[in-house]
Design a protein around this motif. Structure first.
Motif, mmCIF file in Angstrom:
data_model
loop_
_atom_site.group_PDB
_atom_site.id
_atom_site.type_symbol
_atom_site.label_atom_id
_atom_site.label_comp_id
_atom_site.label_asym_id
_atom_site.label_seq_id
_atom_site.Cartn_x
_atom_site.Cartn_y
_atom_site.Cartn_z
ATOM 1 N N GLY A 184 13.697 6.091 36.107
ATOM 2 C CA GLY A 184 13.417 7.173 35.169
ATOM 3 C C GLY A 184 13.154 6.657 33.768
ATOM 4 O O GLY A 184 12.250 7.135 33.070
ATOM 5 N N TRP A 185 13.911 5.660 33.349
ATOM 6 C CA TRP A 185 13.722 5.080 32.022
ATOM 7 C C TRP A 185 12.362 4.395 31.919
ATOM 8 O O TRP A 185 11.640 4.577 30.927
ATOM 9 C CB TRP A 185 14.842 4.089 31.716
ATOM 10 C CG TRP A 185 14.682 3.436 30.379
ATOM 11 C CD1 TRP A 185 15.008 3.956 29.170
ATOM 12 C CD2 TRP A 185 14.147 2.141 30.132
ATOM 13 N NE1 TRP A 185 14.708 3.060 28.184
ATOM 14 C CE2 TRP A 185 14.170 1.932 28.738
ATOM 15 C CE3 TRP A 185 13.639 1.143 30.955
ATOM 16 C CZ2 TRP A 185 13.709 0.762 28.155
ATOM 17 C CZ3 TRP A 185 13.177 -0.025 30.377
ATOM 18 C CH2 TRP A 185 13.213 -0.207 28.979
ATOM 19 N N THR A 204 5.190 6.822 29.934
ATOM 20 C CA THR A 204 4.687 8.108 29.434
ATOM 21 C C THR A 204 4.579 8.087 27.914
ATOM 22 O O THR A 204 3.580 8.551 27.344
ATOM 23 C CB THR A 204 5.610 9.254 29.889
ATOM 24 O OG1 THR A 204 5.682 9.258 31.309
ATOM 25 C CG2 THR A 204 5.103 10.597 29.398
ATOM 26 N N GLY A 205 5.580 7.541 27.254
ATOM 27 C CA GLY A 205 5.537 7.411 25.801
ATOM 28 C C GLY A 205 4.409 6.515 25.340
ATOM 29 O O GLY A 205 3.719 6.799 24.355
ATOM 30 N N THR A 260 1.179 8.397 25.650
ATOM 31 C CA THR A 260 1.066 9.381 24.577
ATOM 32 C C THR A 260 0.649 8.708 23.270
ATOM 33 O O THR A 260 -0.196 9.214 22.536
ATOM 34 C CB THR A 260 2.404 10.121 24.389
ATOM 35 O OG1 THR A 260 2.761 10.741 25.616
ATOM 36 C CG2 THR A 260 2.316 11.157 23.300
ATOM 37 N N SER A 285 9.601 6.981 31.686
ATOM 38 C CA SER A 285 9.505 7.599 30.364
ATOM 39 C C SER A 285 8.892 6.634 29.347
ATOM 40 O O SER A 285 8.179 7.064 28.434
ATOM 41 C CB SER A 285 10.870 8.083 29.887
ATOM 42 O OG SER A 285 11.730 6.993 29.634
ATOM 43 N N GLN A 286 9.146 5.348 29.508
ATOM 44 C CA GLN A 286 8.534 4.365 28.607
ATOM 45 C C GLN A 286 7.015 4.346 28.778
ATOM 46 O O GLN A 286 6.273 4.302 27.797
ATOM 47 C CB GLN A 286 9.109 2.967 28.860
ATOM 48 C CG GLN A 286 10.574 2.833 28.513
ATOM 49 C CD GLN A 286 10.851 3.071 27.050
ATOM 50 O OE1 GLN A 286 10.156 2.541 26.181
ATOM 51 N NE2 GLN A 286 11.836 3.886 26.752
#
Length: 68
Positions: free
Chosen positions: A40-41, A47-48, A51, A44-45
């Protein structure tokens, strides 16, 4: 017959096997939870990062027209 019953009563191999099985189960559960948390971490990295790149990344040629 009495000797056999005493040996059966004093034998602790089965109890040790159960204890090791429980320990292995706890270690396996902790490993699965750790892998899920790390996954999950990492997700999210990425995805960031996507972005921050505003949805564009580098393609194989390095021209900057790829997509996340």
């Amino acid at each position: 017959m009495t000797r056999i019953l005493k040996q059966f009563r004093d034998d602790e191999n089965g109890a040790a096997m159960v204890e090791y099985s429980i320990l292995i189960g706890i270690i396996a559960a902790a490993s699965i939870v750790a892998v899920i948390a790390i996954g999950g971490w990492v997700g999210s990295q990425f995805t960031g990062l996507c972005t921050k790149l505003n949805g564009t990344g580098l393609n194989a040629a390095g021209t900057g027209v790829g997509k996340c």
